[in-house]
Design a protein around this motif. Structure first.
Motif, short mmCIF file in Angstrom:
data_model
loop_
_atom_site.label_atom_id
_atom_site.label_comp_id
_atom_site.label_asym_id
_atom_site.label_seq_id
_atom_site.Cartn_x
_atom_site.Cartn_y
_atom_site.Cartn_z
N ILE A 394 -2.64 1.79 -6.56
CA ILE A 394 -3.47 0.57 -5.99
C ILE A 394 -4.76 1.33 -6.43
O ILE A 394 -5.33 2.27 -5.78
N LYS A 395 -5.75 0.63 -6.82
CA LYS A 395 -7.11 1.23 -7.44
C LYS A 395 -8.06 0.23 -7.26
O LYS A 395 -7.79 -1.29 -7.47
N VAL A 396 -9.27 0.21 -6.80
CA VAL A 396 -10.49 -0.54 -6.90
C VAL A 396 -11.64 -0.01 -7.60
O VAL A 396 -11.95 1.04 -7.46
N LEU A 397 -12.09 -0.76 -8.86
CA LEU A 397 -13.03 -0.47 -9.62
C LEU A 397 -14.40 -1.42 -9.31
O LEU A 397 -14.18 -2.49 -9.49
N SER A 411 -6.46 -3.43 -8.90
CA SER A 411 -5.21 -3.25 -9.72
C SER A 411 -4.31 -2.84 -8.42
O SER A 411 -4.53 -1.59 -8.07
N PHE A 412 -3.41 -3.52 -8.23
CA PHE A 412 -2.27 -3.46 -7.20
C PHE A 412 -0.98 -3.59 -8.05
O PHE A 412 -0.33 -4.75 -8.04
N LEU A 413 -0.48 -2.23 -8.48
CA LEU A 413 0.62 -2.12 -9.14
C LEU A 413 1.71 -1.54 -8.44
O LEU A 413 1.71 -0.90 -7.34
N PHE A 414 3.10 -1.79 -8.78
CA PHE A 414 4.10 -1.37 -8.10
C PHE A 414 5.37 -0.93 -8.95
O PHE A 414 5.50 -1.46 -10.23
#
Length: 550
Positions: A394-397, A411-414
């Motif tokens: 999980i990232k926030v840019l 970006s919410f990846l799994f």
């Protein structure tokens, strides 16, 4: 919190009334017993559209009513926005008439379905394996992160400042559009204004000029008539003054002879004085009357200019022309000062932009700090739910644009498997996995924000007994801070509820009806034992049921 629920004349339900408690409530029943009917009725309360097929008896209306305790939900602002009467114990009622028409009421006030839906989604969250699309939505994912980041106040401030920013931008765009149009018209407006300014407009001048023009244009005729008048007044033989002078002498002598002629003398004398004054005025007019071709030309030119301007601007008089001139002055002045106005507006926007950036950066910082905690909690819960290799990236840019909730791009990846590639949730997780992830997220959210009543609809389908036991523990833990319902087929979950309700069918007068009943302790033992071993309960099933309940 859902306090009570009643249904009349809906599908297979003739009349049903049930009260609920806080905590963890279980709803069980055989397949086809009517659990979906209950959910359908509840959906109507939440604003779903209804149709005539919902009626059990098509000659009678259907009434569905629910009572909610909303005291802890902080819904006063929503009630005010939707123009609802706020009550801590709020009653929602839906009526479906035999005609097929539907009506909705909140605290006995009629409401439309859109408003009911806005309220309903704040009261009950119905969650099933088929209702996990919300999980893949950016807005929901941000909501989860912001709950852990404690961004409530910052987001509220940001959204208030964003409204101001958007209003300022709108005003600037309107100014720029106006300027673009004004520039096109500026030269023409300046030309029109110059014409009107050079005309030296004076209110009432038109009538004065027209009178002067008539005088100058008819100078010879006027001179002739004034001369004739002069002769008629001054001629020694037949002039009016000579005759009045003689008449005055006659009555003067008569009044000396008798006082009764004195009045006639006074009247003749008054006429003589008036006529003498008239003679003097005619004499002055005659002396001052000179032909002036140059002035006539000037007056004629000015009149022509005024009439041309009145025709051009569709004005009826000089006063209206002056109004046109003043409006043109405003337009030209505004156009010429627009650069300053636009520059001032841009400076205000720069200040507002800095303010928004400061808040957005604070929101971003809080999110970055909260993500590791969210990731850790999610992965830990999913281990207990049979997904030991589940991982989140999980990232926030921070981006360039002001969005509704900040400037971050998420970006919410799994990845469900060890060594697997990270991908979007909707691509990387199956329906069952999404359901468990949603349960994990809702359980985390319940620690940080006040969630509405949640109803888990058979989310345990297809999971093992041990995992279902963990699911039940999570729901039980959630119920410490909120009202939780679980519609389940698994005894491990059913045994964890504080309250247990059973949906069943029965035939009454050869008509099948669906009912809902709250089970006491002994009835729960029987129900859970049947869930464990079928209708023919063994002693071991009963013992196991008691063990689960204890």
């Amino acid at each position: 919190m859902l306090i009570s629920f009643s249904i009349k004349n809906y599908a297979l339900i003739d009349h049903l009334q049930v009260d609920f408690n806080n905590g963890f409530s279980i709803i069980t029943g055989e397949t086809g017993a009517g659990k979906s009917i209950l959910l359908g009725g509840l959906s109507l309360i939440l604003g779903k559209r209804a149709d005539l097929s919902s009626l059990k008896d098509t000659s009678q209306k259907c009434i569905i009513e629910a009572v909610f305790n909303v005291a802890d939900y902080k819904l006063e602002v929503l009630f005010d926005a939707e123009d609802f009467d706020y009550e801590p114990h709020t009653i929602i009622r839906r009526e479906i008439l035999p005609s097929g028409k539907s009506r909705a009421f909140v605290n006995d006030s009629p409401v439309n379905l859109n408003s009911l839906q806005n309220l309903g989604e704040r009261l009950i969250d119905i969650h099933s394996q088929h209702q996990t699309l919300q999980l893949t939505n950016d807005d929901f994912q941000f909501q989860v992160i912001d709950a852990l980041a404690k961004n409530v106040i910052q987001l509220s401030n940001y959204q208030n400042e964003l409204k101001v920013y958007k209003l300022l931008q709108k005003e600037l765009n309107e100014l720029l559009t106006f300027q673009a149009e004004a520039i096109k018209e500026h030269d023409y407006n300046s030309f029109l204004l110059k014409e009107l300014v050079e005309a030296n407009l004076v209110d009432g001048e038109l009538e004065t000029l027209e009178e002067e023009y008539e005088t100058l244009n008819n100078i010879e005729g006027i001179q002739e008539k004034l001369s004739e008048a002069y002769q008629l007044l001054s001629d020694e033989q037949i002039g009016a003054l000579s005759i009045l002078a003689s008449l005055k002498g006659v009555f003067q002598r008569l009044s000396a002879m008798s006082s009764k002629y004195e009045n006639l003398f006074n009247r003749v004398n008054s006429s003589f004085i008036e006529m003498d004054d008239l003679f003097g005025e005619v004499n002055v007019l005659q002396e001052n009357l000179d032909a002036d071709p140059s002035r006539l030309e000037t007056v004629d030119s000015k009149l022509k200019t005024l009439h041309d301007l009145m025709q051009k601007h569709v004005a009826g008089n000089i006063s209206e022309l002056i109004e046109v001139r003043d409006k043109l002055e405003d337009k030209v002045s505004v156009t010429e000062s627009l650069d300053d106005t636009i520059s001032a507006k841009q400076n205000v926007i720069k200040t507002q932009t800095k303010k928004l950036n400061t808040i957005a950066e604070s929101i971003h910082k809080n999110r970055v700090e909260a993500i590791p905690n969210l990731k850790k909690q999610l992965e830990s819960i999913l281990v207990d739910l049979g997904m030991p290799n589940a991982q989140f990236n999980i990232k926030v840019l921070i981006g360039d644009n002001f969005l509704s909730n900040g400037k971050d791009e998420l970006s919410f990846l799994f990845s469900a498997n060890k060594g697997g590639n990270f991908n979007e949730l909707k691509k990387a997780a199956s329906g069952g996995e999404l359901s468990r992830i949603m349960l994990a997220i809702k359980s985390i959210l319940s620690k940080y924000i006040q969630l509405p009543t949640i109803m888990f609809d058979e989310i345990d389908t297809g999971v093992s007994g041990e995992i279902s036991n963990k699911m039940g523990d999570i729901m039980l833990q959630m119920s410490k801070t909120m009202q939780v319902f679980s519609i389940t087929h698994l005894p491990q979950i059913a045994a964890k509820g504080h309250s247990h309700f059973k949906v069943y069918k029965e035939d009454v007068n050869e008509v099948t009806q669906t009912n809902l009943v709250k089970l006491n302790y002994d009835e729960r033992i029987v129900e859970i034992a049947q869930m464990l071993g079928g209708v023919e309960m063994s002693s071991s099933a009963i013992a196991h049921a008691k063990e689960l309940l204890n």
